[in-house]
Design a protein around this motif. Structure first.
Motif, short mmCIF file in Angstrom:
data_model
loop_
_atom_site.label_atom_id
_atom_site.label_comp_id
_atom_site.label_asym_id
_atom_site.label_seq_id
_atom_site.Cartn_x
_atom_site.Cartn_y
_atom_site.Cartn_z
N GLY A 561 0.81 -1.21 0.00
CA GLY A 561 0.00 0.00 0.00
C GLY A 561 0.85 1.26 0.00
O GLY A 561 0.54 2.23 -0.72
N ILE A 562 1.92 1.27 0.79
CA ILE A 562 2.81 2.44 0.83
C ILE A 562 3.47 2.64 -0.53
O ILE A 562 3.57 3.77 -1.04
N ALA A 563 3.92 1.55 -1.14
CA ALA A 563 4.54 1.65 -2.46
C ALA A 563 3.55 2.20 -3.49
O ALA A 563 3.90 3.07 -4.31
N PHE A 564 2.32 1.73 -3.44
CA PHE A 564 1.29 2.21 -4.37
C PHE A 564 1.02 3.70 -4.16
O PHE A 564 0.89 4.48 -5.11
N SER A 565 0.98 4.10 -2.90
CA SER A 565 0.71 5.50 -2.59
C SER A 565 1.83 6.41 -3.07
O SER A 565 1.58 7.49 -3.61
#
Length: 669
Positions: A561-565
């Motif tokens: 999720g952090i990478a996507f954000s």
């Protein structure tokens, strides 16, 4: 029953000899690549027949030592060219030949047009021969021959582009750092042979004989010293702290070499060696603790470095170091089967990832070359939006990435979760288990982050090369794509042969087939652990295991999720973070300056000592003595040469002088 097992290493050896001796004359790339790939395919076929024969036997009979001939005999020492067939060696030959064959097929397309094409395939076949010798050898000496062979081949293949200084330096770095580890391996082997022979009159280096007599060994003490020496060898070959820095630089070789080294061959050697000698390592709790701590530290430390790299292959290289750390965490926790299980699943998804990165680099290089651009084809900052240009590569890469991130249903989830559970619940390390699990879980979260960062930077968003170059991006030929598809499939389904018990119970009591299959190999360790059970060791509930499993998956999902954000939704945040914490970013990007530290502590002092010995001892003392003797002889010759002038009157004067001297002697004595 296993009389043909010697053919498994023989076929790659023949491929090496044919391509190495005749490849320059053959010239045809299809023939050269076909010879190399067919040799490995033959080994794979014999490996399949071998494991099928083994599976037809009862569990307690799945062991055979196949002697080819007596190698050497000296006093009490005896070594044969002989191969050990058991469940562990069969797993290894299937992984090595299966994944190795796919890499050979891929290489035919990837290396097309490269100078020294025949040399590349000769080295690949020699690499396969060495690794198969390592995993099949039934004694320490034959294992060491394969051990050294893969070290030699890594030097040759990493430095394949020897005209590049960086490639030559990387090859030398790998060679030298592995020699440090090899010193430990040899010291451990010599000490074990001497101790067993001197104290118990058991003069052997054969694995089965060592296992049968392992009960004679004490707990700790000399066994700790021996196993730590062997572990030093493993840290070199399998790139663990402190001897890990050579592996990221191994990316200087062609991408198929990276896949072969990182997935199927060399780096797995240290893990295999510990598993093979599990009966020895289990007798040293201190060594197990060292292995577990080093493995957990390596997994977490390498994962932090992977978060800031921009070279697509370098990200995968640090991923390999980190995943190897998981395998050693399993070994140090006494979960030998779990470590080998992760070795196998890792071979599938890591080979797919490296070959997928090679397909991307191949396409990027082609596009940039067409527009005469000098941009780096491996820099992810030059990529983006490739999923529409390379859909098959994207899909296979995505599946392998999901597997390495440990998402349920994929192979990496089953093997990684088993390791984390064993790290938490093993009876060896007490309260340290909590820290080991925490470090492993944190590394899992970072792995999910930097791998999906790679995916998003490479395949999502807008393509960051020039529009003219973008038009030349294309999917790779099928000779490259087909191995990716096979490996991606294995990355998905490869874990279902080792479903953990807690999950198997949910689905009607499905057993852990992989663990049961390896039981005969680790039986001695299990018996030792049963005899020396830790009193008062905690018994953990099923609910706790489910909770830890869910936590590790949640951590991985948070990383994704952090990478996507950061790299899809708010792409400006990474630059702001770098600007806010420049020192931290520089430290991580520069790999925590470990290479510079090693240069300061080891490399530069060695160079300085070398210069002192050269200019202070060699030039002054050695050259001074040699040159001094030469000058004395020359001076003496310069004086004496006047007696041989070639003129008669000079000789007449010499004769007259001689007569005067003789007469004077007799007249005045």
């Amino acid at each position: 029953m296993f009389d043909n097992v010697w053919l498994i290493p023989l076929f790659p050896l023949l491929g090496f000899l044919i391509n190495g001796l005749l490849g320059k004359k053959i010239k045809n790339e299809t023939v050269i690549g076909g010879i190399g790939a067919f040799a490995v395919l033959c080994s794979f076929a014999v490996s399949c027949m071998t494991i099928l024969k083994l599976l037809s036997l009862p569990g307690e009979e799945r062991l055979a030592n196949v002697k080819v001939f007596t190698w050497m005999t000296c006093g009490n020492f005896n070594a044969d060219i002989a191969f050990l067939i058991d469940p562990l060696s069969c797993v290894m030959i299937m992984v090595v030949t299966g994944v190795g064959f796919l890499i050979h097929i891929y290489s035919i397309g990837y290396m097309h047009g490269e100078e020294g094409f025949y040399r590349f395939f000769a080295y690949l076949n020699l690499f396969m021969f060495s690794m198969l010798l390592l995993v099949l050898g039934n004694n320490l000496l034959l294992m060491f021959v394969g051990w050294e062979g893969v070290g030699l081949c890594s030097y040759l293949l990493i430095g394949y582009y020897f005209h590049k200084k960086s490639a030559g330096d990387a090859g030398k770095k790998a060679f030298v750092m592995n020699r440090v580890g090899d010193f430990g391996f040899l010291l451990g082997a010599f000490t074990l042979f001497w101790f067993m022979g001197h104290n118990f009159n058991v003069w052997t280096i054969q694995f089965t004989e060592l296992g049968k007599n392992a009960h004679l060994l004490p707990t700790g003490g000399i066994v700790t010293a021996i196993t730590l020496c062997f572990f030093l060898g493993a840290t070199g070959k399998s790139a663990q702290i402190p001897l890990y820095t050579w592996l990221p630089d191994a990316m200087e070789g062609p991408t198929p070499v990276s896949a072969l080294i990182h997935a199927a061959t060399m780096v797995t050697a240290g893990v295999y060696m510990i598993a093979r000698m599990n009966f020895l390592f289990i007798r040293s709790p201190e060594t197990l603790m060292v292995i577990a701590v080093i493995g957990a530290c390596t997994a977490l430390f390498a994962a932090t470095i992977g978060t800031a790299q921009n070279d697509i292959k370098r990200v995968l290289a640090y991923s390999t170091v980190s995943q190897l750390g998981y395998m050693f965490l399993a070994m140090g926790s006494g979960a030998f089967a779990a470590g080998i299980f992760h070795l196998m699943t890792h071979a599938f998804f890591k080979a797919c990832l490296f070959l997928g990165s090679g397909a991307v680099i191949h396409s990027m290089h082609h596009a940039l070359h067409h527009v005469h651009s000098h941009d780096d084809a491996q820099d992810m900052r030059n990529m983006g939006g490739l999923r529409s240009k390379m859909p098959l590569t994207f899909l296979t890469f995505l599946l392998a990435t999901i597997a390495i991130a440990g998402i349920p249903g994929f192979s990496g989830f089953f093997s990684k979760d088993e390791i984390l559970w064993q790290a938490f619940s093993n009876p060896h390390h007490g309260q340290l288990n909590y820290l080991l699990w925490g470090m492993g879980a944190a590394a899992a979260g970072l792995t999910a982050f930097y791998m999906f960062r790679l995916v998003f930077m490479t395949f999502f968003g807008e393509c960051r090369i020039t529009p003219k170059a973008k038009d030349h991006l294309h999917e790779s030929p099928m000779v490259i794509v087909i191995p990716l598809i096979v490996l991606a499939g294995l990355s998905v389904v490869g874990g279902y042969i080792g479903i953990p018990k807690v999950l198997g119970d949910v689905f009607g009591g499905i057993p852990n087939y992989f663990e049961h299959y390896l039981e005969p190999v680790f039986r001695l360790s299990e018996e030792y652990m049963a005899e020396h059970a830790v009193h008062g060791a905690a018994h953990h509930s099923v609910a706790l295991e489910w909770g830890l499993m869910g936590t590790s998956v949640l951590i991985a999902l948070i990383g994704i999720g952090i990478a996507f954000s950061l790299y899809v939704v708010n792409t400006g945040i990474p630059a702001k973070f770098t600007a806010t914490f420049p020192a931290l970013h520089r430290a991580v990007y520069n790999k925590w300056y470990i290479d510079e530290l090693y240069d300061f502590i080891f490399v530069n002092p060695c160079k300085a000592l070398g210069r002192i010995l050269w200019k202070g001892f060699d030039v002054v003392v050695v050259d001074g003595i040699v040159n001094g003797v030469a000058k004395v002889v020359m001076s003496f010759g310069g004086i004496v040469r006047y007696m041989q002038s070639g003129y008669v009157y000079d000789y007449s004067w010499s004769m007259a002088f001689g007569v005067v001297v003789i007469l004077g002697y007799y007249l005045f004595k």
